[in-house]
Design an enzyme around this catalytic site. Sequence first.
Site, PDB file in Angstrom:
ATOM      1  N   GLU A  63       0.837  -1.208   0.000  1.00 59.87           N
ATOM      2  CA  GLU A  63       0.000   0.000   0.000  1.00 59.87           C
ATOM      3  C   GLU A  63       0.873   1.259   0.000  1.00 59.87           C
ATOM      4  O   GLU A  63       0.570   2.239  -0.670  1.00 59.87           O
ATOM      5  CB  GLU A  63      -0.930  -0.009   1.218  1.00 59.87           C
ATOM      6  CG  GLU A  63      -1.965  -1.129   1.127  1.00 59.87           C
ATOM      7  CD  GLU A  63      -2.843  -1.194   2.347  1.00 59.87           C
ATOM      8  OE1 GLU A  63      -2.341  -1.618   3.406  1.00 59.87           O
ATOM      9  OE2 GLU A  63      -4.015  -0.811   2.260  1.00 59.87           O
ATOM     10  N   GLU A  69      -3.687  -9.253   3.792  1.00 59.89           N
ATOM     11  CA  GLU A  69      -4.456  -8.902   4.992  1.00 59.89           C
ATOM     12  C   GLU A  69      -5.619  -9.865   5.233  1.00 59.89           C
ATOM     13  O   GLU A  69      -5.962 -10.181   6.373  1.00 59.89           O
ATOM     14  CB  GLU A  69      -5.006  -7.471   4.887  1.00 59.89           C
ATOM     15  CG  GLU A  69      -3.964  -6.381   5.090  1.00 59.89           C
ATOM     16  CD  GLU A  69      -3.203  -6.000   3.831  1.00 59.89           C
ATOM     17  OE1 GLU A  69      -3.240  -6.776   2.846  1.00 59.89           O
ATOM     18  OE2 GLU A  69      -2.557  -4.931   3.827  1.00 59.89           O
TER      19      GLU A  69
HETATM   20  C1  LIG Z   1     -12.452  -0.106  16.338  1.00 58.90           C
HETATM   21  C2  LIG Z   1     -11.020   0.032  16.075  1.00 58.90           C
HETATM   22  C3  LIG Z   1     -10.770   0.161  14.635  1.00 58.90           C
HETATM   23  C4  LIG Z   1      -9.355   0.351  14.414  1.00 58.90           C
HETATM   24  C5  LIG Z   1      -9.051   0.352  12.980  1.00 58.90           C
HETATM   25  C6  LIG Z   1      -7.589   0.388  12.911  1.00 58.90           C
HETATM   26  C7  LIG Z   1      -7.137   0.626  11.558  1.00 58.90           C
HETATM   27  C8  LIG Z   1      -5.655   0.437  11.546  1.00 58.90           C
HETATM   28  C9  LIG Z   1      -5.118   0.852  10.244  1.00 58.90           C
HETATM   29  C10 LIG Z   1      -4.204  -0.193   9.796  1.00 58.90           C
HETATM   30  C11 LIG Z   1      -3.841   0.054   8.400  1.00 58.90           C
HETATM   31  C12 LIG Z   1      -3.767  -1.271   7.713  1.00 58.90           C
HETATM   32  C13 LIG Z   1      -2.429  -1.547   7.149  1.00 58.90           C
HETATM   33  C14 LIG Z   1      -2.338  -2.823   6.388  1.00 58.90           C
HETATM   34  O1  LIG Z   1      -3.342  -2.898   5.416  1.00 58.90           O
HETATM   35  C15 LIG Z   1      -2.395  -3.996   7.315  1.00 58.90           C
HETATM   36  C16 LIG Z   1      -1.215  -4.914   7.145  1.00 58.90           C
HETATM   37  O2  LIG Z   1      -0.236  -4.616   6.536  1.00 58.90           O
HETATM   38  S1  LIG Z   1      -1.333  -6.391   7.957  1.00 58.90           S
HETATM   39  C17 LIG Z   1       0.215  -7.177   7.589  1.00 58.90           C
HETATM   40  C18 LIG Z   1       0.258  -7.721   6.213  1.00 58.90           C
HETATM   41  N1  LIG Z   1       1.493  -8.432   6.024  1.00 58.90           N
HETATM   42  C19 LIG Z   1       1.584  -9.749   6.083  1.00 58.90           C
HETATM   43  O3  LIG Z   1       0.635 -10.441   6.278  1.00 58.90           O
HETATM   44  C20 LIG Z   1       2.960 -10.309   5.925  1.00 58.90           C
HETATM   45  C21 LIG Z   1       3.240 -11.250   7.042  1.00 58.90           C
HETATM   46  N2  LIG Z   1       4.600 -11.752   7.010  1.00 58.90           N
HETATM   47  C22 LIG Z   1       5.015 -12.674   6.131  1.00 58.90           C
HETATM   48  O4  LIG Z   1       4.317 -13.119   5.249  1.00 58.90           O
HETATM   49  C23 LIG Z   1       6.411 -13.170   6.319  1.00 58.90           C
HETATM   50  O5  LIG Z   1       6.761 -13.024   7.653  1.00 58.90           O
HETATM   51  C24 LIG Z   1       7.432 -12.431   5.431  1.00 58.90           C
HETATM   52  C25 LIG Z   1       7.337 -10.941   5.604  1.00 58.90           C
HETATM   53  C26 LIG Z   1       7.197 -12.812   3.958  1.00 58.90           C
HETATM   54  C27 LIG Z   1       8.843 -12.896   5.830  1.00 58.90           C
HETATM   55  O6  LIG Z   1       8.893 -14.300   5.787  1.00 58.90           O
HETATM   56  P1  LIG Z   1      10.152 -15.098   6.367  1.00 58.90           P
HETATM   57  O7  LIG Z   1      11.390 -14.504   5.817  1.00 58.90           O
HETATM   58  O8  LIG Z   1       9.897 -16.543   6.151  1.00 58.90           O
HETATM   59  O9  LIG Z   1      10.204 -14.772   7.922  1.00 58.90           O
HETATM   60  P2  LIG Z   1       9.133 -15.106   9.058  1.00 58.90           P
HETATM   61  O10 LIG Z   1       7.789 -15.308   8.498  1.00 58.90           O
HETATM   62  O11 LIG Z   1       9.693 -16.199   9.910  1.00 58.90           O
HETATM   63  O12 LIG Z   1       9.113 -13.739   9.845  1.00 58.90           O
HETATM   64  C28 LIG Z   1      10.263 -13.272  10.523  1.00 58.90           C
HETATM   65  C29 LIG Z   1       9.831 -12.615  11.818  1.00 58.90           C
HETATM   66  O13 LIG Z   1       9.084 -11.444  11.495  1.00 58.90           O
HETATM   67  C30 LIG Z   1       7.804 -11.489  12.086  1.00 58.90           C
HETATM   68  N3  LIG Z   1       6.868 -10.810  11.186  1.00 58.90           N
HETATM   69  C31 LIG Z   1       6.769 -10.979   9.874  1.00 58.90           C
HETATM   70  N4  LIG Z   1       5.841 -10.155   9.368  1.00 58.90           N
HETATM   71  C32 LIG Z   1       5.340  -9.482  10.405  1.00 58.90           C
HETATM   72  C33 LIG Z   1       4.338  -8.480  10.534  1.00 58.90           C
HETATM   73  N5  LIG Z   1       3.674  -8.001   9.463  1.00 58.90           N
HETATM   74  N6  LIG Z   1       4.095  -7.976  11.762  1.00 58.90           N
HETATM   75  C34 LIG Z   1       4.771  -8.430  12.842  1.00 58.90           C
HETATM   76  N7  LIG Z   1       5.727  -9.370  12.788  1.00 58.90           N
HETATM   77  C35 LIG Z   1       6.004  -9.891  11.584  1.00 58.90           C
HETATM   78  C36 LIG Z   1       7.515 -12.968  12.232  1.00 58.90           C
HETATM   79  O14 LIG Z   1       6.555 -13.211  13.212  1.00 58.90           O
HETATM   80  C37 LIG Z   1       8.885 -13.500  12.603  1.00 58.90           C
HETATM   81  O15 LIG Z   1       9.110 -13.215  13.951  1.00 58.90           O
HETATM   82  P3  LIG Z   1       9.122 -14.373  15.014  1.00 58.90           P
HETATM   83  O16 LIG Z   1       7.727 -14.923  15.004  1.00 58.90           O
HETATM   84  O17 LIG Z   1      10.116 -15.352  14.539  1.00 58.90           O
HETATM   85  O18 LIG Z   1       9.474 -13.716  16.287  1.00 58.90           O
END
Ligand SMILES: CCCCCCCCCCCCC[C@H](O)CC(=O)SCCNC(=O)CCNC(=O)[C@H](O)C(C)(C)COP(=O)(O)OP(=O)(O)OC[C@H]1O[C@@H](n2cnc3c(N)ncnc32)[C@H](O)[C@@H]1OP(=O)(O)O
Length: 709
Positions: A93, A113
């Site tokens: 995004e 997401e």
């Molecule tokens: C009434 C109340 C209303 C409130 C409304 C609020 C609105 C808020 C506005 C929000 C705006 C929205 C923004 C957006 O649209 C939302 C998002 O972006 S959600 C996140 C989307 N992303 C993903 O789903 C990606 C997830 N991650 C992955 O697919 C993989 O981790 C990777 C990035 C491809 C990397 O893969 P690998 O190299 O294999 O590594 P790992 O998977 O082992 O990850 C390593 C390590 O990082 C941690 N991690 C990875 N991604 C995230 C993340 N997005 N957030 C936090 N942590 C993350 C993962 O857990 C690993 O850590 P460990 O678990 O080993 O400690």
Amino acid sequence: CSDELFIRPLSLVLSAAVRKGITEAVARAFKDTRVKAVVLCGENGKFCGGADIREFAKAMSGPPLVPMIHAIEAGEKPVVAAIEEMALGGGLELALGCHYRVAHAKARLGLPEVTLGLLPAAGGTQRLPRLTGIPAALDLITTGRHISAQEALKLGIVDRVTEGNAVEAAVELALSVVGRPLAPRRLSNHATPLPADLDGVFEEVLVQVKRRARGAMAPVACAKAVRAAAELPYSRGLECERELMNTLFTSGQARALQYCFFAQRAAGKWSLPNGARWDNSRPRAVHTAGVIGLGTMGRGIAVCLVKAGISVVAVETEEKQLDSGRRAVRGMLERDAKRRGVTAPLHMITFTLSMQQLRDVDLVIEAVFEDMALKKSVFAELSRVCRPNALLCTNTSGLDVDELASVTDRPPLVVGMHFFAPAHVMKLLEVICGPRSSPETVATAMTLGKRLGKVSVAVGNCPGFVGNRMLKLYLDQAHFLLEEGASPEQVDQALEEFGFALGIFKVADLSGLDIGWRVRKAAGLIGPDVDPKFPSRHRQGRRYCPLPDLLCEQGRLGQKSGRGWYLYDSAGGKEARPDPAISSFLQEYRLRYGISARRITEQEVVERCVFVLANEGFRILEDGMAAAPEDIDMVYVFGYGWPRHRGGPMFHAAQVGLATVLQRLEFYHRQNPDIPHLQPSTLLRRLVGARSPPMQQWKQHIRSINSQL
Ligand SMILES: CCCCCCCCCCCCC[C@H](O)CC(=O)SCCNC(=O)CCNC(=O)[C@H](O)C(C)(C)COP(=O)(O)OP(=O)(O)OC[C@H]1O[C@@H](n2cnc3c(N)ncnc32)[C@H](O)[C@@H]1OP(=O)(O)O
Ligand SMILES: NC(=O)c1ccc[n+]([C@@H]2O[C@H](COP(=O)([O-])OP(=O)(O)OC[C@H]3O[C@@H](n4cnc5c(N)ncnc54)[C@H](O)[C@@H]3O)[C@@H](O)[C@H]2O)c1
């Protein structure tokens, strides 16, 4: 940092600190008259994995994402995203808010997401359709699938793909566009390209999305948000995106899906009572593997290994089985290669009738019939044939791995690798750590599972391990419900409404009813002392349901025989139809045993089947057969079609409320005192007594932890 450009590295996720850093750096760059253009890139060669999911459980702090992206898009200097490795979720995004995007050829892009129970709420549902059109945006946003840089280029999501350094390519592009008008590059200004039959497209998509969603709300909300991009101006579309996000954000489904995200990763961080852990035990390299038995499981296992680049020697007992296994494996590899537009790696597998051919392999996976005597003879032979340091693994569904180890010359190198059918498709691998399995052996099996694309979960060595130990009780409940008045289709419908991929009777037909029949015979539940005309409903001190045995005796073995709990068009048929013969069979059965059928509600079906799973999960934790409730949940999500948006049986129990689960189990146990597994487990009682602490604290309530891992 040059005079023309500010290059600002992002860390993997858009945490509050990173959002603050970007907001401030971009504002500075826009103000600084020496800066002509800006390139945004990631730290350590990774553009961005999206919003920080861990922040969702806390009060929001730091600059919000939507205005930050808006400020970038509205800026008067060109901003170019340099996408290395990944641009996912909020990361993509952010890139869509930039005026240009350059991606490395190996980068993956996507809006995942939906897999977290959310939607892309930083303008993604409004900007992407304006760029790619509705069908592509619907596909990407409702499935959350990742795409390659090449596909992103075709869809117009990126402007350039480079095999070289993406940051350098982005700098080059940025310098070349200085002075060009930016208005046409602001996606929020674009009109969404519309398909001719907008209503038709959405109607069709909604039907598909709802079918795939199995009760999950997010995919439907995603489709609605994209519809807003088709029908509303950008600012009103954004409001709609926000409203839909508000509903999803606080939902139990979003909590469950985000729990699964972290639980899946936590499962890889195994530890053994002897102090061996994922981060202090070195796995062995595996270049060559043997597979013994090319039946249902061996075929899929061989395919997984070859696809992961491991050379395989596949062994069968007779020419006929070898030939049928060879054709099946080659067919699977060829179909897969065709789908991916590559050449099938048929040269990586050899087929043989001789165990001697296994003398040089690094590891063997045995997948012969579920028969302890046969498996022991195979393991004894492997000890003689294989190199002394070769690992010996078994795909047994529930036999004692240590008993098998005891017939070998190398018990520390023996471990269970329990795949799930079909083995080349199902994501779960249970790694059964015998009491004598060495840390290196466990590390090798866990790492190999990951290399095969599986979610590996380390479990202890008890009958049925974790998954099948729980499955037995779940299946028992389903059988008892049939005795009491339900039909297979009624039970299946209730479970599918709950979200299971398939109802339990359809699963039983798919796997083959003879598998359980053989297991019950081996457990001494079926034998010569059973009256064939009036088989007892009480065995080994508890209620027993002879219905599945009676079906097997009639030759109704499931899909393979064209008849089981359902009727199929032919042997091997896939489409399950209710069978009137089963309905009469159940009526006669109840009459014979004097059972008066009662009306069974959907609630009872789901509660009895699902709470009994969690109840056994608590016993598994007490027995030390699983390290954490998260591991049990991952076994069910990845191996048994449990609906991910309900987190897993343990998470579900916590979400329903442990006190409610306890009370319902007590209720059903009072009604069925001869079903001991409905009796609430000690740990469940203790947790309720301790006012239902959060899952992370459950293990503290086990009196003496006796880890069998
Ligand atoms: C009434 C109340 C209303 C409130 C409304 C609020 C609105 C808020 C506005 C929000 C705006 C929205 C923004 C957006 O649209 C939302 C998002 O972006 S959600 C996140 C989307 N992303 C993903 O789903 C990606 C997830 N991650 C992955 O697919 C993989 O981790 C990777 C990035 C491809 C990397 O893969 P690998 O190299 O294999 O590594 P790992 O998977 O082992 O990850 C390593 C390590 O990082 C941690 N991690 C990875 N991604 C995230 C993340 N997005 N957030 C936090 N942590 C993350 C993962 O857990 C690993 O850590 P460990 O678990 O080993 O400690
Ligand atoms: N089918 C499932 O759903 C499933 C799931 C997980 C685990 N398992 C386990 O996997 C194992 C295999 O099950 P399956 O369903 O593939 O069985 P299967 O009956 O389909 O195949 C077993 C194969 O082993 C071969 N075989 C028997 N003895 C042999 C020997 N000495 N040497 C070489 N080959 C020999 C047989 O010819 C047959 O082709 C069992 O332990 C089973 O419990 C099965």
